[in-house]
Design a protein around this motif. Structure first.
Motif, PDB file in Angstrom:
ATOM      1  N   LYS A  57       3.071  -5.198   2.919  1.00  0.00           N
ATOM      2  CA  LYS A  57       2.055  -4.665   3.845  1.00  0.00           C
ATOM      3  C   LYS A  57       1.966  -3.134   3.694  1.00  0.00           C
ATOM      4  CE  LYS A  57      -0.505  -5.046   7.723  1.00  0.00           C
ATOM      5  NZ  LYS A  57      -0.972  -3.710   7.782  1.00  0.00           N
ATOM      6  N   GLN A  58       3.116  -2.490   3.505  1.00  0.00           N
ATOM      7  CA  GLN A  58       3.126  -1.026   3.332  1.00  0.00           C
ATOM      8  C   GLN A  58       2.361  -0.637   2.052  1.00  0.00           C
ATOM      9  OE1 GLN A  58       7.339  -0.231   3.373  1.00  0.00           O
ATOM     10  NE2 GLN A  58       7.360   0.157   5.589  1.00  0.00           N
ATOM     11  N   TRP A  59       2.576  -1.388   0.969  1.00  0.00           N
ATOM     12  CA  TRP A  59       1.858  -1.106  -0.275  1.00  0.00           C
ATOM     13  C   TRP A  59       0.343  -1.291  -0.088  1.00  0.00           C
ATOM     14  CZ3 TRP A  59       3.076   1.795  -3.976  1.00  0.00           C
ATOM     15  CH2 TRP A  59       4.359   1.861  -4.512  1.00  0.00           C
ATOM     16  N   VAL A  60      -0.018  -2.356   0.611  1.00  0.00           N
ATOM     17  CA  VAL A  60      -1.465  -2.619   0.817  1.00  0.00           C
ATOM     18  C   VAL A  60      -2.100  -1.488   1.618  1.00  0.00           C
ATOM     19  CG1 VAL A  60      -3.091  -4.140   2.044  1.00  0.00           C
ATOM     20  CG2 VAL A  60      -1.346  -5.128   0.547  1.00  0.00           C
ATOM     21  N   ASP A  61      -1.396  -1.050   2.679  1.00  0.00           N
ATOM     22  CA  ASP A  61      -1.937   0.066   3.480  1.00  0.00           C
ATOM     23  C   ASP A  61      -2.110   1.315   2.620  1.00  0.00           C
ATOM     24  OD1 ASP A  61      -1.969  -1.523   5.657  1.00  0.00           O
ATOM     25  OD2 ASP A  61      -0.088  -0.761   6.520  1.00  0.00           O
ATOM     26  N   ARG A  62      -1.119   1.533   1.779  1.00  0.00           N
ATOM     27  CA  ARG A  62      -1.155   2.710   0.900  1.00  0.00           C
ATOM     28  C   ARG A  62      -2.342   2.617  -0.080  1.00  0.00           C
ATOM     29  NH1 ARG A  62      -0.984   6.930  -0.790  1.00  0.00           N
ATOM     30  NH2 ARG A  62       0.653   8.159  -1.769  1.00  0.00           N
ATOM     31  N   LEU A  63      -2.539   1.393  -0.618  1.00  0.00           N
ATOM     32  CA  LEU A  63      -3.624   1.199  -1.604  1.00  0.00           C
ATOM     33  C   LEU A  63      -5.010   1.317  -0.965  1.00  0.00           C
ATOM     34  CD1 LEU A  63      -2.087  -1.805  -3.601  1.00  0.00           C
ATOM     35  CD2 LEU A  63      -2.558   0.463  -4.528  1.00  0.00           C
ATOM     36  N   PHE A  71      -7.912  -3.969  -0.364  1.00  0.00           N
ATOM     37  CA  PHE A  71      -6.849  -4.911  -0.724  1.00  0.00           C
ATOM     38  C   PHE A  71      -6.492  -5.742   0.510  1.00  0.00           C
ATOM     39  CE2 PHE A  71      -6.553  -1.785  -4.030  1.00  0.00           C
ATOM     40  CZ  PHE A  71      -6.155  -2.494  -5.147  1.00  0.00           C
ATOM     41  N   THR A  72      -6.355  -7.045   0.315  1.00  0.00           N
ATOM     42  CA  THR A  72      -6.001  -7.942   1.424  1.00  0.00           C
ATOM     43  C   THR A  72      -4.769  -8.749   1.009  1.00  0.00           C
ATOM     44  OG1 THR A  72      -8.374  -8.201   1.718  1.00  0.00           O
ATOM     45  CG2 THR A  72      -6.974  -9.647   3.032  1.00  0.00           C
TER      46      THR A  72
END
Lengths: 367, 310
Positions: A57-63, A71-72
């Motif tokens: 989830k942290q990576w998705v928020d960052r992306l 990104f989902t």
């Protein structure tokens, strides 16, 4: 001239649908395609080996921070199934300090996504590496965030004139493009009345009256020009005053370019009229050739997309190319008369040549 | 009033009108007869200044109109063979258009429109669209459009082709009214002999681009004054029988028609017995035999060897 003009108007009053349909189509198409040009690319992501849900989830928020991609986080099975069945172009497998792009084909959006992932991952991994050397990683991140919001150095881009740089307005280009494209049909079908009247015998009947041939041509061509102007005026007025859209161009520029373009299309239709014996032949040819003109002229694509010398040469022969150059120039790059005189001169030249050859062909056919 | 002098027209080397001489006096009704392809429409196109002749001249009151067509256009009303009307407009709107092209003043236009609609009998249908009209009604409006500016000469190119009997009668009555009551000079082309016989004082017969005969009905009838027409109904016949009849000296022409065999024969007493002998010789029985004075149709057949509708 006036009776011929009025007869066309009487016919229009009985059946105004062509003009209205093309007005609505111009607006709908430019809204439809214009809105899709700014849309985010949606990409499914799923956590790979050794990555928890929270880390994923942290990576998705960052992306998603930059906003250009959406990104989902989904389950691996669903994300891969969508790729396999062609419902999505690609999926991204997120790893602890790496990623994998799963796609059925190379190129296109996959390259853009790969580029984006590379930038974000490199940046994030650098921050994490630095954070490891700090005493408090959370505090370090907070400080970094504040620091980036108020950097010691800022970079500003501007035009050579000092004005603020504006992003390219694709929707406006499409509005101009669809408007100029569809008005070609309206004008073509109106000029086709000349052939229809020749076939029905009305033309000969009028020739036997005190009305001269010149007056007959003037009646038809003036009417076709006026109906084209009205159609363009309706579309631009709806965009500006009903939808509240900024056309980015003043009335004088807009009307001059539009009128010159319409005259060149009337002349081009006259040229085609001289090439065919029946209104049906004209319609078949016109409906086949006109839709090719905008894509060849790059009307639906961002500037610079077409690089083929042959296509660029062919597009020079189409009035829509020069009208688009002039309209985009004045609306998006704030060009002046001295900058757009060349496309306008080309439109004028085409008008003169097309009219000359077209009327000559029509008259030769009758001789 | 109007005459053509040695009028000729060629298209791509093919002569379609060949040295045609004809004239129209004021108030006359002239018929131009001929089968399809005889050159009638090309002739009237040259007379009405729509086509420039390859040779010859068209003169109105002695002045050539070939180089100055405006003179004839002022006094001419042309009813073309095609329905030259805006199908998507009403009859009234079409007449407004044709009135305007002749610059009729607004005050007079409405009156003239109602007058011509009255003449063609469509006043009560004037607001309906042309595309909803029957073929006959369209032809009547086609005529009305040519009458709006009170022309001195009206040229009608086969105005009754392909229409119902009621409309046909109406058109014929309209032509009579124009010519006899209004004194309009009429040039009427047709391939219906009975129409021309009914309407015209004089007629010109054209075939293969040439005028092959002209005159009043009586003058043309005299071409066959020494001949009779015999309508022969047999109980059956074949080419051998026809050849046998054709070989009789007095028989000038034999043609198969729906009523039977039509014979043009030289007037003499022994022809009937020769025909009877011929049929008996071939074992064919005569059901009916009718001897009559030749009609103009027979004159045409005699001159061209074919019927008007061929």
């Amino acid at each position: 001239m006036v009776p011929v003009f009025l007869a066309q108007w009487m016919k229009e009053k009985r059946s105004p649908y062509i003009v209205l349909i093309f007005c609505v189509l111009s607006i709908v198409l430019s809204l439809l395609f214009g809105s899709s040009t700014g849309m985010q690319i949606k990409i499914d992501a799923f956590p790979g080996e050794g990555l928890t849900e929270v880390e994923a989830k942290q990576w998705v928020d960052r992306l998603n921070e930059k906003g250009s991609f959406d990104f989902t986080l989904r389950s691996e099975e669903k994300a891969l199934a969508d790729v396999k069945q062609g419902r999505s172009d690609m999926a991204v497998k997120l790893l602890k300090d790496d990623y994998r792009v799963i796609s059925i084909m190379e190129g296109g959006n996959a390259n853009l996504v790969q580029q984006h992932l590379q930038v974000i991952y490199t940046e994030e991994l650098k921050i994490r590496a630095v954070a490891q050397h700090s005493n408090d990683a959370v505090q370090f991140r907070e400080s970094l965030k504040v620091y980036l919001e108020q950097p010691p150095l800022t970079l500003q881009s501007s035009k050579p004139t000092g004005e603020e740089l504006q992003s390219y307005n694709m929707r406006l280009q499409l509005l101009f493009g669809f408007t100029l494209f569809l008005v070609m049909f309206t004008i073509g079908f109106k000029v086709n009345a000349v052939t229809a009247e020749k076939v029905s015998g009305i033309w000969n009947r009028v020739i036997l009256s005190p009305v001269t041939k010149t007056e007959m041509y003037l009646g038809h061509l003036t009417y076709s020009t006026l109906i084209g102007i009205i159609q363009i005026a309706i579309i631009f007025a709806i965009y500006k005053y009903v939808l509240g859209y900024d056309l980015g161009v003043n009335f004088l520029f807009l009307s001059t370019i539009s009128v010159l373009y319409i005259l060149s299309i009337v002349a081009m239709s006259m040229l085609f009229t001289g090439m065919f014996r029946t209104p049906e032949q004209f319609r078949a040819f016109f409906s086949s050739v006109v839709p090719i003109m905008p894509p060849l002229s790059g009307v639906y694509m961002p500037p610079g997309t077409i690089t083929s010398e042959i296509m660029l040469f062919i597009s020079e022969l189409f009035p829509i190319k020069h009208a688009m150059d002039a309209l985009i120039g004045v609306s998006m790059y704030q060009l002046g008369w001295e900058d757009i005189y060349l496309p306008l001169a080309k439109l004028l030249l085409m008008t003169v040549i097309f009219f000359g050859v077209g009327i000559n062909l029509v008259e030769r056919r009758n001789a | 009033m109007l005459e053509t002098v040695e009028l000729s027209k060629s298209f791509k080397g093919k002569t379609v009108v060949d040295n045609v001489n004809l004239y129209l006096e004021r108030g006359e009704s002239i018929g131009l007869l001929g089968p399809n392809g005889a050159g009638k429409s090309t002739t009237i196109s040259m007379i009405s200044s729509l086509l420039v002749p390859t040779n010859g001249d068209v003169r109105l009151h002695g002045k050539s109109i070939v180089k100055n067509p405006q003179e004839i256009r002022k006094v001419l009303g042309v009813v073309p063979q095609d329905i030259a009307l805006y199908e998507e407009l009403s009859a009234y709107e079409n007449l407004v258009f044709f009135g305007r092209i002749y610059s009729l003043p607004k005050s007079m236009l409405e009156h003239k429109i109602q007058e011509v609609l009255e003449i063609v009998g469509l006043r009560d249908r004037q607001k309906e669209l042309i595309k909803t009209y029957s073929g006959g009604m369209k032809r009547r409006i086609n005529i009305a459009a040519a009458l709006l500016h009170d022309p001195q000469i009206v040229i009608m190119d086969e105005p009754t082709v392909g229409i119902d009997p009621q409309s046909r009668n109406h058109i014929l009555e309209t032509v009579k009214l124009l010519n006899r009551e209004k004194g309009t000079t009429v040039l009427y082309t047709s391939h219906y002999m009975e129409e021309v016989e009914q309407l015209c004082n004089r007629m010109y017969i054209m075939d293969h681009g040439k005028v092959i005969a002209s005159g009043t009905k009586e003058e043309l009838g005299r071409i066959l004054s020494s001949e009779d027409t015999i309508l022969l109904q047999l109980d059956g016949y074949n080419e051998v029988v026809i050849a046998g009849i054709r070989s009789i000296d007095s028989v000038r022409h034999v043609e198969e028609t729906v009523q039977g065999l039509k014979l043009i024969v030289t007037k003499q007493s022994r022809v009937l017995s020769a025909i009877v002998q011929c049929t008996e010789r071939h074992g064919v029985q005569i059901n009916n035999m009718h001897v009559q004075t030749p009609s103009l149709e027979d004159v045409f057949l005699h001159l061209t060897g074919r019927t008007l509708r061929d």
